[in-house]
Design a protein around this motif. Sequence first.
Motif, PDB file in Angstrom:
ATOM      1  N   THR A 158       8.035  18.461 -16.452  1.00 40.01           N
ATOM      2  CA  THR A 158       7.440  17.525 -17.385  1.00 40.01           C
ATOM      3  C   THR A 158       8.487  16.464 -17.696  1.00 40.01           C
ATOM      4  N   THR A 159       8.071  15.220 -17.702  1.00 36.78           N
ATOM      5  CA  THR A 159       9.015  14.137 -17.915  1.00 36.78           C
ATOM      6  C   THR A 159       8.301  12.907 -18.427  1.00 36.78           C
ATOM      7  N   GLN A 160       9.031  12.085 -19.194  1.00 36.93           N
ATOM      8  CA  GLN A 160       8.526  10.789 -19.621  1.00 36.93           C
ATOM      9  C   GLN A 160       9.034   9.680 -18.694  1.00 36.93           C
ATOM     10  N   TYR A 161       9.960  10.042 -17.783  1.00 40.30           N
ATOM     11  CA  TYR A 161      10.473   9.066 -16.839  1.00 40.30           C
ATOM     12  C   TYR A 161       9.575   9.068 -15.600  1.00 40.30           C
ATOM     13  N   LEU A 162       8.718   8.059 -15.475  1.00 39.81           N
ATOM     14  CA  LEU A 162       7.762   8.053 -14.372  1.00 39.81           C
ATOM     15  C   LEU A 162       8.452   7.854 -13.033  1.00 39.81           C
ATOM     16  N   GLU A 163       9.585   7.143 -13.018  1.00 42.06           N
ATOM     17  CA  GLU A 163      10.351   7.021 -11.777  1.00 42.06           C
ATOM     18  C   GLU A 163      10.829   8.394 -11.309  1.00 42.06           C
ATOM     19  N   GLU A 164      11.192   9.250 -12.256  1.00 41.61           N
ATOM     20  CA  GLU A 164      11.644  10.598 -11.920  1.00 41.61           C
ATOM     21  C   GLU A 164      10.539  11.390 -11.231  1.00 41.61           C
ATOM     22  N   HIS A 189       3.730  -5.769  -2.807  1.00 38.43           N
ATOM     23  CA  HIS A 189       3.758  -5.321  -4.193  1.00 38.43           C
ATOM     24  C   HIS A 189       2.596  -4.347  -4.411  1.00 38.43           C
ATOM     25  N   THR A 190       2.923  -3.115  -4.764  1.00 40.21           N
ATOM     26  CA  THR A 190       1.890  -2.111  -5.001  1.00 40.21           C
ATOM     27  C   THR A 190       2.017  -1.570  -6.420  1.00 40.21           C
ATOM     28  N   PRO A 191       0.921  -1.075  -6.990  1.00 38.67           N
ATOM     29  CA  PRO A 191       0.998  -0.482  -8.331  1.00 38.67           C
ATOM     30  C   PRO A 191       1.968   0.688  -8.346  1.00 38.67           C
ATOM     31  N   ASP A 192       2.670   0.872  -9.473  1.00 34.75           N
ATOM     32  CA  ASP A 192       3.552   2.023  -9.615  1.00 34.75           C
ATOM     33  C   ASP A 192       2.942   3.015 -10.593  1.00 34.75           C
ATOM     34  N   LEU A 193       3.672   4.112 -10.856  1.00 36.65           N
ATOM     35  CA  LEU A 193       3.122   5.136 -11.731  1.00 36.65           C
ATOM     36  C   LEU A 193       2.953   4.658 -13.163  1.00 36.65           C
TER      37      LEU A 193
END
Length: 320
Positions: A197-203, A297-301
């Motif tokens: 579980t994380t709040q860092y979407l890049e992670e 360019h694509t959508p990210d999380l």
Amino acid sequence: MTTAVSTRPAISAIGLRKSYGDTVVLDGIDLTIAEGTVFALLGPNGAGKTTTVNILSTLIDADAGDIRVAGHDLVREPDSVRAAIGVTGQFSAVDNLLTGEENLILMADLHHLGRGEGRRRTTELLEQFDLTEARTRPAGSYSGGMRRRLDLAMTLVGSPRVIFLDEPTTGLDPRSRRTLWQIIRDLVDDGITILLTTQYLEEADRLADRIALLDHGKLVAEGTPAELKRLVPGGHVVLQFADVDSFETAASVLGDATHDADALTLQLPSDGSVQSLQTLLARLSAESIYRAALSVHTPDLDDVFLALTGSPNHQKETLQ
């Protein structure tokens, strides 16, 4: 992210429910997590992530649901589940007054490993987590990254096959975060299953094989990071031209493009797939247009998170 994964579930939960009085926290969610993978559970604060982890790790009881962890029934075999899992919470379990080595030996004693086996395991983990030189220092003197590595090492003393990681890199600097990411990848390569579980979407994007998005106690989307990004519109290609003639020729050929004559750029909708890019390049080549730079360019999380959470009326989207 791992490339080869098992299809056997390390965690299976069907119809998982939990309420506190009239407040429904988990509203019948289903989860299947394959062995030797990283599965990220994302969602806004209050979505039910921590409750889910607390149930699966036997800390609280579910109101309903058929749940198996590491092959054991959660209700009938809770001790077997506890023996097979490790939990690293958002707040460190490290004792600041003990040295790094003493913290690990204490965990070995709690796991009843025996004196010789406990010291062998302690030495092994100190080396694995690059803490050997700091083993005799009080843990309170460790940096944030060192404390987090020690915390995870303590979780591994009992050789768990399933690990719950709750916000593992909160407060860490970028270098320490990347070090911990590599440790997580190495654990998964050894066959350990990680529920993150994380709040860092890049992670989550970098680590997870699959991601589930939880909102208002329901799973609103599930899939690989790439699959989830395709749920959100907005992908496009930008063509940057070197001269006005090339720009004007391309603008006449690509009539569906958005023009910026000052910047000499054209923007076209695109899903970023190889097929769509090949089609675009073929159209340019047919007109002998070569003096252009292309960026995708694509959508990210972040886009997925913002688009799919916040409304209690979202229907779950599962991608296989």
